[in-house]
Design an enzyme around this catalytic site. Structure first.
Site, mmCIF file in Angstrom:
data_model
loop_
_atom_site.group_PDB
_atom_site.id
_atom_site.type_symbol
_atom_site.label_atom_id
_atom_site.label_comp_id
_atom_site.label_asym_id
_atom_site.label_seq_id
_atom_site.Cartn_x
_atom_site.Cartn_y
_atom_site.Cartn_z
ATOM 1 N N SER A 141 0.841 -1.194 0.000
ATOM 2 C CA SER A 141 0.000 0.000 0.000
ATOM 3 C C SER A 141 0.878 1.247 0.000
ATOM 4 O O SER A 141 1.988 1.231 0.536
ATOM 5 C CB SER A 141 -0.904 0.016 1.242
ATOM 6 O OG SER A 141 -1.586 1.248 1.359
ATOM 7 N N TYR A 154 -1.690 -0.679 10.441
ATOM 8 C CA TYR A 154 -1.818 -0.984 9.020
ATOM 9 C C TYR A 154 -0.526 -0.656 8.278
ATOM 10 O O TYR A 154 -0.045 -1.453 7.454
ATOM 11 C CB TYR A 154 -2.992 -0.190 8.439
ATOM 12 C CG TYR A 154 -3.359 -0.580 7.027
ATOM 13 C CD1 TYR A 154 -4.068 -1.748 6.775
ATOM 14 C CD2 TYR A 154 -3.005 0.215 5.951
ATOM 15 C CE1 TYR A 154 -4.413 -2.114 5.479
ATOM 16 C CE2 TYR A 154 -3.339 -0.137 4.650
ATOM 17 C CZ TYR A 154 -4.040 -1.307 4.422
ATOM 18 O OH TYR A 154 -4.376 -1.666 3.134
ATOM 19 N N LYS A 158 1.991 -3.379 6.233
ATOM 20 C CA LYS A 158 2.335 -3.244 4.827
ATOM 21 C C LYS A 158 3.836 -2.988 4.632
ATOM 22 O O LYS A 158 4.410 -3.391 3.612
ATOM 23 C CB LYS A 158 1.510 -2.132 4.181
ATOM 24 C CG LYS A 158 0.013 -2.452 4.106
ATOM 25 C CD LYS A 158 -0.250 -3.738 3.326
ATOM 26 C CE LYS A 158 -1.731 -4.011 3.132
ATOM 27 N NZ LYS A 158 -1.992 -5.239 2.339
#
Length: 250
Positions: A141, A154, A158
């Site tokens: 991402s 998050y 990633k």
């Protein structure tokens, strides 16, 4: 179109959204498909068969090494060894500031977004090594570079994907296996609203882009098809940003 005739492609999280779109493109390019999802993937498998390719849907929790190992054994039994692995399954970001971030949410995010890719590689890469050919594409991402507030868990998951991608790329090159990661920005999918992003937030993301339009699922599939093809035989260990120009480089 890329020629993937004769290739067996494994896609996790392929029952809908981005995963389903990737499966459609790989099937159109000639690959036979295995869709691994936590739920049934009948719709996806029917779509693949309508294209004229073989399809197998397997229910498995990607955060479980045992369940993925069982899936890998079933793939080899029914289709033979895998050639392509697209690690697409993951959790939508649940924006939570550090003071409210619990160990439980941290662990869940890591297990689904990061550990699962290690587990899938452990299960399917040995099949590719026997083929002496393989393609692994991991879903990263743009948040790795942007690091928005409220996304520590998050972002970290990633960022781990990028490290795993490059480590695997270094070790697997001798088997003609490439390993890359794609890094989209926010993508408009059927589960898009569940992320809880306001229109103001979306407008702010688009405003940062050089090409000012929200990323669509179809914007990702061509890049994945390229990375899975023979055209990308020397393309490995890369972090490919598909974000309209928010991030330049790594």
């Amino acid at each position: 179109m890329r020629d993937l005739t004769g290739k067996i492609a494994i896609v996790t999280g392929g029952a809908r959204g981005i995963g389903q779109a990737i499966i459609r493109r790989l099937a159109e390019d000639g690959a036979d498909i295995v869709c691994i999802d936590i739920g049934a993937s009948d719709e996806t498998c029917s779509m693949v068969k309508a294209i004229g390719r073989k399809a197998l849907g397997l229910v498995a929790d990607v955060s479980s090494l045992d369940e993925l190992a069982t899936a890998a054994a079933e793939v080899e039994k029914q289709f033979g060894p895998a050639h392509i692995l697209v690690n697409n399954a993951g959790l939508h970001p649940h924006m939570t500031t550090f003071d409210k971030l619990t160990p439980e949410l941290w662990r869940k995010t890591m297990s689904v977004n990061f550990d699962s890719m290690f587990y899938a590689a452990k299960c399917f890469v040995p099949q590719m090594q026997r083929n002496r050919w393989g393609r692994v594409v991991n879903m990263s991402s743009s948040v790795v570079n942007v690091a928005p507030p409220g996304g520590i868990h998050y972002v970290a998951s990633k960022a781990g994907v990028l490290g795993l991608t490059r480590g695997l790329a270094r070790e697997l090159g001798e088997y003609n296996i490439t390993v890359n990661a794609i890094a989209p920005s926010i993508v408009e999918t059927p589960g898009f609203e569940a992320m809880g992003l306001s229109q103001e937030m979306l407008d702010a993301v688009v405003a940062q882009q050089s090409i000012k339009t929200l990323t669509q699922v179809s914007d990702l599939t061509g890049t994945v098809a390229f990375l899975c093809s023979e055209d990308a035989r020397l393309y490995t260990g890369q972090h490919v940003h598909i974000d309209g120009g928010i991030v330049f480089g790594d």
